[in-house]
Every structure is written in C-alpha cells, then in structure tokens.
Design a protein around this motif. Sequence first.
Motif, PDB file in Angstrom:
ATOM      1  N   UNK A 184       0.740  -1.141   0.402  1.00 19.06           N
ATOM      2  CA  UNK A 184       0.066  -0.011  -0.206  1.00 19.06           C
ATOM      3  C   UNK A 184       1.090   1.175  -0.221  1.00 19.06           C
ATOM      4  N   UNK A 185       0.420   2.205  -0.947  1.00 22.70           N
ATOM      5  CA  UNK A 185       0.638   3.483  -1.151  1.00 22.70           C
ATOM      6  C   UNK A 185       0.318   4.277  -1.161  1.00 22.70           C
ATOM      7  N   UNK A 186      -0.299   5.075   0.783  1.00 20.29           N
ATOM      8  CA  UNK A 186      -1.820   5.984   0.958  1.00 20.29           C
ATOM      9  C   UNK A 186      -1.316   7.650   0.163  1.00 20.29           C
ATOM     10  N   UNK A 187      -1.799   7.646  -0.846  1.00 23.62           N
ATOM     11  CA  UNK A 187      -1.219   8.749  -1.428  1.00 23.62           C
ATOM     12  C   UNK A 187      -2.375  10.084  -2.060  1.00 23.62           C
ATOM     13  N   UNK A 188      -1.920  10.932  -1.405  1.00 22.68           N
ATOM     14  CA  UNK A 188      -3.688  12.285  -1.346  1.00 22.68           C
ATOM     15  C   UNK A 188      -4.359  12.403  -2.445  1.00 22.68           C
ATOM     16  N   UNK A 189      -3.308  12.289  -3.669  1.00 24.74           N
ATOM     17  CA  UNK A 189      -3.818  12.681  -5.382  1.00 24.74           C
ATOM     18  C   UNK A 189      -3.923  11.802  -5.577  1.00 24.74           C
ATOM     19  N   UNK A 190      -4.647  10.440  -4.975  1.00 24.56           N
ATOM     20  CA  UNK A 190      -4.725   9.437  -5.868  1.00 24.56           C
ATOM     21  C   UNK A 190      -5.914   8.518  -5.336  1.00 24.56           C
ATOM     22  N   UNK A 191      -6.657   9.988  -4.551  1.00 22.52           N
ATOM     23  CA  UNK A 191      -7.725   9.178  -3.330  1.00 22.52           C
ATOM     24  C   UNK A 191      -9.155   8.604  -4.027  1.00 22.52           C
ATOM     25  N   UNK A 192      -9.326  10.012  -4.654  1.00 26.13           N
ATOM     26  CA  UNK A 192     -10.281   9.780  -5.868  1.00 26.13           C
ATOM     27  C   UNK A 192     -10.701   8.662  -6.490  1.00 26.13           C
ATOM     28  N   UNK A 193      -9.593   8.486  -7.389  1.00 26.11           N
ATOM     29  CA  UNK A 193      -8.731   7.588  -8.406  1.00 26.11           C
ATOM     30  C   UNK A 193      -9.099   5.735  -7.935  1.00 26.11           C
ATOM     31  N   UNK A 194      -8.246   6.360  -6.227  1.00 26.72           N
ATOM     32  CA  UNK A 194      -8.138   5.428  -6.119  1.00 26.72           C
ATOM     33  C   UNK A 194     -10.062   4.688  -5.325  1.00 26.72           C
ATOM     34  N   UNK A 195     -10.691   5.495  -4.996  1.00 22.27           N
ATOM     35  CA  UNK A 195     -12.438   5.249  -4.844  1.00 22.27           C
ATOM     36  C   UNK A 195     -13.189   4.780  -6.178  1.00 22.27           C
ATOM     37  N   UNK A 196     -12.496   5.270  -6.915  1.00 14.57           N
ATOM     38  CA  UNK A 196     -13.502   5.195  -8.108  1.00 14.57           C
ATOM     39  C   UNK A 196     -13.025   3.352  -8.425  1.00 14.57           C
ATOM     40  N   UNK A 197     -11.638   3.050  -8.297  1.00 16.07           N
ATOM     41  CA  UNK A 197     -10.949   1.643  -8.522  1.00 16.07           C
ATOM     42  C   UNK A 197     -12.004   0.735  -7.444  1.00 16.07           C
ATOM     43  N   UNK A 198     -12.124   1.114  -6.421  1.00 18.18           N
ATOM     44  CA  UNK A 198     -13.110   0.649  -5.973  1.00 18.18           C
ATOM     45  C   UNK A 198     -14.738   0.223  -6.365  1.00 18.18           C
ATOM     46  N   UNK A 199     -15.707   1.264  -6.960  1.00 19.09           N
ATOM     47  CA  UNK A 199     -16.341   1.331  -6.693  1.00 19.09           C
ATOM     48  C   UNK A 199     -16.679   0.451  -8.003  1.00 19.09           C
ATOM     49  N   UNK A 200     -15.518  -0.160  -8.937  1.00 21.96           N
ATOM     50  CA  UNK A 200     -16.259  -0.771  -9.818  1.00 21.96           C
ATOM     51  C   UNK A 200     -15.146  -0.425 -11.638  1.00 21.96           C
ATOM     52  N   UNK A 201     -15.147   0.968 -11.235  1.00 23.24           N
ATOM     53  CA  UNK A 201     -14.977   1.912 -12.258  1.00 23.24           C
ATOM     54  C   UNK A 201     -13.561   1.416 -13.219  1.00 23.24           C
ATOM     55  N   UNK A 202     -13.588   1.335 -14.046  1.00 20.55           N
ATOM     56  CA  UNK A 202     -12.775   1.287 -15.381  1.00 20.55           C
ATOM     57  C   UNK A 202     -11.986   2.365 -15.595  1.00 20.55           C
ATOM     58  N   UNK A 203     -10.197   1.951 -15.041  1.00 19.71           N
ATOM     59  CA  UNK A 203      -9.882   3.754 -15.699  1.00 19.71           C
ATOM     60  C   UNK A 203     -10.267   3.865 -17.317  1.00 19.71           C
ATOM     61  N   UNK A 204     -10.710   5.416 -17.393  1.00 23.07           N
ATOM     62  CA  UNK A 204     -10.583   5.456 -19.454  1.00 23.07           C
ATOM     63  C   UNK A 204      -8.842   5.406 -20.244  1.00 23.07           C
ATOM     64  N   UNK A 205      -9.836   5.690 -21.025  1.00 23.88           N
ATOM     65  CA  UNK A 205      -8.793   4.994 -21.790  1.00 23.88           C
ATOM     66  C   UNK A 205      -8.086   5.667 -22.259  1.00 23.88           C
ATOM     67  N   UNK A 206      -7.841   6.750 -22.386  1.00 22.81           N
ATOM     68  CA  UNK A 206      -6.977   8.492 -22.449  1.00 22.81           C
ATOM     69  C   UNK A 206      -6.255   8.587 -21.303  1.00 22.81           C
ATOM     70  N   UNK A 207      -6.617   8.303 -19.980  1.00 20.63           N
ATOM     71  CA  UNK A 207      -5.588   8.389 -18.223  1.00 20.63           C
ATOM     72  C   UNK A 207      -4.242   9.273 -18.774  1.00 20.63           C
ATOM     73  N   UNK A 208      -4.378   9.986 -18.502  1.00 16.46           N
ATOM     74  CA  UNK A 208      -3.049  10.567 -18.359  1.00 16.46           C
ATOM     75  C   UNK A 208      -2.533  11.160 -17.388  1.00 16.46           C
ATOM     76  N   UNK A 209      -0.963  10.645 -16.904  1.00 17.49           N
ATOM     77  CA  UNK A 209      -0.703  11.763 -15.812  1.00 17.49           C
ATOM     78  C   UNK A 209       0.911  12.312 -16.362  1.00 17.49           C
ATOM     79  N   UNK A 210       0.707  13.202 -15.586  1.00 14.95           N
ATOM     80  CA  UNK A 210       2.699  13.249 -16.019  1.00 14.95           C
ATOM     81  C   UNK A 210       3.538  12.662 -15.845  1.00 14.95           C
ATOM     82  N   UNK A 211       3.828  11.789 -14.874  1.00 12.10           N
ATOM     83  CA  UNK A 211       4.890  10.513 -14.762  1.00 12.10           C
ATOM     84  C   UNK A 211       4.482  10.199 -16.438  1.00 12.10           C
ATOM     85  N   UNK A 212       4.100  10.004 -17.234  1.00 15.94           N
ATOM     86  CA  UNK A 212       3.841   9.016 -18.120  1.00 15.94           C
ATOM     87  C   UNK A 212       4.535  10.048 -19.431  1.00 15.94           C
TER      88      UNK A 212
END
Length: 171
Positions: free
Chosen positions: A27-55
């Motif tokens: 587990x890595x508790x990252x504040x900026x991931x919490x919204x996405x993590x909750x979406x994942x837990x609710x069964x949502x798949x990532x958008x196909x065009x998901x983009x973030x600066x690390x990429x």
Amino acid sequence: MFLKAEDWVKYTASFQHSAFRLELHSVYTMADEQEEFQRFLSGEKPPADLHYPWLDKVANAVQSGKSMQRVHVVKQPLSDYLRYEFEWGYAFNVQAGEDIRILDVTGRQVAGLPDHDFWMFDEETVVRMLYREDGTQVGRDLVENPDIEEYKRYRDIALYGAIPFQTYWHG
C-alpha cells in the motif's frame, strides 16, 4: 540528506542513462490518488485516455535513450491498492515505455533484498524512499556515499525472479 520535493524532482528529471526503482510495500497512501482509488473500488475502469505527468516523464526519457525500470515485490492476495496501481497506473506506465516487473514472493523467501524502497540513478546515486507503516510517504533520503555494488545486487536479485508486468497482470 533529506530531499525536499523540488530537489527530488531534479533526480527523476536529470539522470543520464538509467533509473531503477524497487518497491516493497503493498500500500502506498497517496493523497492525490484517493479519488481514483475510490472509483476503482467502486468497480470503475480507468479511462482509455488516462494521462498523468509521470507518463510524459517516462516517454521523454525512453525516447532519448534512457531506461526506466521498476520491480515491485508482491505477495498474494494482492491488496486493493496494488490491484488499483496495476490497473490505473502500471498498465499506462508500461505503454509509455517504463520496464515494470513483478517479483511475486508468495510462499517463499527471497534472500538479499533490502528492507526499504529506493531509486538508483545511473548506478551511482541512491535515494531511499521513506514510508510510514500505512504507506504514507514521509520523505526521501539521498544516501551519501552509497555502497553502489550493494544496491546493484539488490536490483539484480529483484530482477532475477521478476517477470514482466504484462505477463503477470491480465487486469
């Protein structure tokens, strides 16, 4: 030496040849991931065009001939966080060019691994990543005069038994 955020960013941006990351936590508790993590837990798949600066950082490094490699040591059953990280993060990191491998140590011991996460840049600079028990990052420590041969051994031990992320994870 404890690295402030702005100093840390320089290391991930200025390496010349290679960046290697060893991850040991489930587990890595990252504040900026919490919204996405909750979406994942609710069964949502990532958008196909998901983009973030690390990429962009990965793609730019790889396009300029640098290697970015990571090994994550895991045990079954995977935590919810790891399943999220794999599906909403690693799958996209790999597409950008990061070489991610998984070392599954379920039911076995792998001797010689360290007890801490780290980055090694250009086989000469080591930054220890510091976390609380709950996975919250509390800092980054530039290792002064690191035993580079020891860190290269850690890397090699992790790589020896690891398999490519795409082989491990079928999301």
